[in-house]
Design an enzyme around this catalytic site. Structure first.
Site, PDB file in Angstrom:
ATOM      1  N   SER A   1       0.871  -1.188   0.000  1.00 56.24           N
ATOM      2  CA  SER A   1       0.000   0.000   0.000  1.00 56.24           C
ATOM      3  C   SER A   1       0.897   1.222   0.000  1.00 56.24           C
ATOM      4  CB  SER A   1      -0.858  -0.003   1.269  1.00 56.24           C
ATOM      5  OG  SER A   1      -1.453   1.260   1.490  1.00 56.24           O
TER       6      SER A   1
ATOM      7  N   TYR B   1      -1.882  -1.190  10.317  1.00 56.10           N
ATOM      8  CA  TYR B   1      -1.942  -1.393   8.859  1.00 56.10           C
ATOM      9  C   TYR B   1      -0.647  -0.917   8.191  1.00 56.10           C
ATOM     10  CZ  TYR B   1      -3.827  -1.241   4.074  1.00 56.10           C
ATOM     11  OH  TYR B   1      -4.037  -1.428   2.726  1.00 56.10           O
TER      12      TYR B   1
HETATM   13  P1  NAD Z   1     -11.350  -5.960   0.071  1.00 59.66           P
HETATM   14  O1  NAD Z   1     -11.761  -5.892   1.497  1.00 59.66           O
HETATM   15  O2  NAD Z   1     -12.393  -5.813  -0.989  1.00 59.66           O
HETATM   16  O3  NAD Z   1     -10.570  -7.306  -0.234  1.00 59.66           O
HETATM   17  C1  NAD Z   1      -9.740  -7.938   0.689  1.00 59.66           C
HETATM   18  C2  NAD Z   1      -9.872  -9.417   0.477  1.00 59.66           C
HETATM   19  O4  NAD Z   1      -9.026 -10.118   1.378  1.00 59.66           O
HETATM   20  C3  NAD Z   1     -11.291  -9.900   0.726  1.00 59.66           C
HETATM   21  O5  NAD Z   1     -11.664 -10.803  -0.274  1.00 59.66           O
HETATM   22  C4  NAD Z   1     -11.171 -10.594   2.069  1.00 59.66           C
HETATM   23  O6  NAD Z   1     -12.136 -11.593   2.274  1.00 59.66           O
HETATM   24  C5  NAD Z   1      -9.775 -11.162   1.960  1.00 59.66           C
HETATM   25  N1  NAD Z   1      -9.221 -11.560   3.259  1.00 59.66           N
HETATM   26  C6  NAD Z   1      -9.121 -10.826   4.387  1.00 59.66           C
HETATM   27  N2  NAD Z   1      -8.592 -11.549   5.373  1.00 59.66           N
HETATM   28  C7  NAD Z   1      -8.332 -12.781   4.854  1.00 59.66           C
HETATM   29  C8  NAD Z   1      -7.773 -13.970   5.364  1.00 59.66           C
HETATM   30  N3  NAD Z   1      -7.382 -14.073   6.647  1.00 59.66           N
HETATM   31  N4  NAD Z   1      -7.654 -15.033   4.547  1.00 59.66           N
HETATM   32  C9  NAD Z   1      -8.054 -14.963   3.260  1.00 59.66           C
HETATM   33  N5  NAD Z   1      -8.603 -13.863   2.712  1.00 59.66           N
HETATM   34  C10 NAD Z   1      -8.729 -12.792   3.514  1.00 59.66           C
HETATM   35  O7  NAD Z   1     -10.231  -4.849  -0.089  1.00 59.66           O
HETATM   36  P2  NAD Z   1      -9.264  -4.518  -1.319  1.00 59.66           P
HETATM   37  O8  NAD Z   1      -9.196  -3.057  -1.402  1.00 59.66           O
HETATM   38  O9  NAD Z   1      -9.627  -5.286  -2.512  1.00 59.66           O
HETATM   39  O10 NAD Z   1      -7.875  -5.018  -0.725  1.00 59.66           O
HETATM   40  C11 NAD Z   1      -7.009  -5.906  -1.388  1.00 59.66           C
HETATM   41  C12 NAD Z   1      -5.586  -5.628  -0.948  1.00 59.66           C
HETATM   42  O11 NAD Z   1      -5.211  -4.343  -1.416  1.00 59.66           O
HETATM   43  C13 NAD Z   1      -5.388  -5.601   0.559  1.00 59.66           C
HETATM   44  O12 NAD Z   1      -4.147  -6.209   0.884  1.00 59.66           O
HETATM   45  C14 NAD Z   1      -5.327  -4.131   0.867  1.00 59.66           C
HETATM   46  O13 NAD Z   1      -4.610  -3.842   2.043  1.00 59.66           O
HETATM   47  C15 NAD Z   1      -4.639  -3.607  -0.374  1.00 59.66           C
HETATM   48  N6  NAD Z   1      -4.827  -2.180  -0.631  1.00 59.66           N
HETATM   49  C16 NAD Z   1      -6.060  -1.675  -0.849  1.00 59.66           C
HETATM   50  C17 NAD Z   1      -6.187  -0.318  -1.097  1.00 59.66           C
HETATM   51  C18 NAD Z   1      -7.513   0.319  -1.343  1.00 59.66           C
HETATM   52  O14 NAD Z   1      -7.613   1.537  -1.261  1.00 59.66           O
HETATM   53  N7  NAD Z   1      -8.557  -0.415  -1.650  1.00 59.66           N
HETATM   54  C19 NAD Z   1      -5.067   0.510  -1.075  1.00 59.66           C
HETATM   55  C20 NAD Z   1      -3.824  -0.052  -0.835  1.00 59.66           C
HETATM   56  C21 NAD Z   1      -3.714  -1.400  -0.619  1.00 59.66           C
END
Ligand code: NAD
Length: 257
Positions: A149, A162
């Site tokens: 991130s 985080y």
């Molecule tokens: P999201 O909540 O839609 O997706 C996260 C996914 O991870 C979900 O499918 C959830 O069920 C799964 N998950 C969580 N804990 C888990 C576990 N213990 N075992 C298996 N699966 C698990 O959010 P997103 O935005 O799609 O996030 C995806 C990745 O991107 C994450 O690592 C997040 O930190 C990173 N990210 C997101 C953003 C943003 O703004 N959306 C920015 C930077 C980084």
């Protein structure tokens, strides 16, 4: 005729995307399958993985298999990787995408929250890399893409667990890149900026904070999950073959300021 887009093709490759049933994971799984890879998507909820797998398979014509696995469980992770190899024949690309966030001032966060975030965002990718390693080493080819991130690079108040987990993931990326470079495996980190997915659901209830974030993004808008598809294809394919231990930022310019 030289076809430069061949560099990005993923025919005969097999990818595993953790947390791939929604959000960024689903968008990346769709991109990988759309470039020719067979894909496994894992989720803690099998029904959600099944629905996403079917949707992606129909959209791309590729084999897409759903797997139930919690990335914090070593047993689940090992069984997940075994299933990918058993059903899809190999494993070439790991996208460590599963992640969670809980926000709050440090004085209001309990240590269980800290552990939960570190276990999911840092231990999870470590376990997944450890499980795919023997397969990638044996075939002398692999791509590990760790979804970190912008908060792995810069700070933001009320995100101590985080940001710590995502910063740690970048250091894990660099270290593992050195460890596995002799085997033709590249390990890189992808750092998205603010993208509207379930992880940012809280912003839907707080329009002021949503707008404040938008104003902070030089390109003037929140990202869509599709905005990281190009980066993940680059990182997963031959196009990035001389890149390892690198950090790619896709953030609308947030960290340029
Ligand atoms: P999201 O909540 O839609 O997706 C996260 C996914 O991870 C979900 O499918 C959830 O069920 C799964 N998950 C969580 N804990 C888990 C576990 N213990 N075992 C298996 N699966 C698990 O959010 P997103 O935005 O799609 O996030 C995806 C990745 O991107 C994450 O690592 C997040 O930190 C990173 N990210 C997101 C953003 C943003 O703004 N959306 C920015 C930077 C980084």
């Amino acid at each position: 005729m030289f076809d430069a887009l061949q560099l990005f093709r993923l025919d005969n490759r097999v990818a595993l995307v953790t947390g791939g049933s929604k959000g960024l994971g689903k968008a990346m799984a769709l991109a990988l399958a759309g470039a020719g890879a067979d894909v496994a998507i894992s989720s803690r909820h099998l029904d959600e993985a099944e629905a996403a797998a079917q949707e992606i398979a129909e959209a791309t014509g590729r084999r897409v298999i759903p797997i139930r696995a919690d990335v914090t469980s070593a047993d689940d992770v090992n069984a997940m990787v075994d299933q990918v190899v058993r059903e899809l024949g190999r494993i070439d690309i790991l996208v460590n995408n599963a992640g969670i966030n809980r926000r709050g001032p440090i004085l209001e966060l309990d240590v269980e929250t800290w552990h939960q975030i570190i276990e999911t965002n840092l231990t999870g990718p470590w376990l997944c890399a450890k499980a795919v390693g023997p397969h990638m080493i044996a075939q002398r080819w692999g791509r590990v893409i760790n979804v970190s991130s912008i908060l792995g690079l810069v700070g933001l108040e009320e995100r101590t667990p985080y940001a710590s987990s995502k910063g740690g993931l970048i250091q894990m990326t660099r270290t593992l890149a050195l460890e596995w470079a002799p085997y033709g495996i590249t390990v890189n980190a992808l750092c998205p900026g603010p993208i509207m997915t379930a992880i940012n659901e809280v912003f839907k209830q707080n329009l002021e904070a949503y707008e404040a974030f938008r104003r902070r993004i030089p390109l003037g808008r929140w990202g869509d999950p599709e905005d990281i598809q190009g980066a993940v294809l680059f990182m997963a394919s031959e196009a990035s073959r001389f890149m390892t231990g690198a950090v790619i930022v896709v953030d609308g310019g947030w960290t340029a300021q």
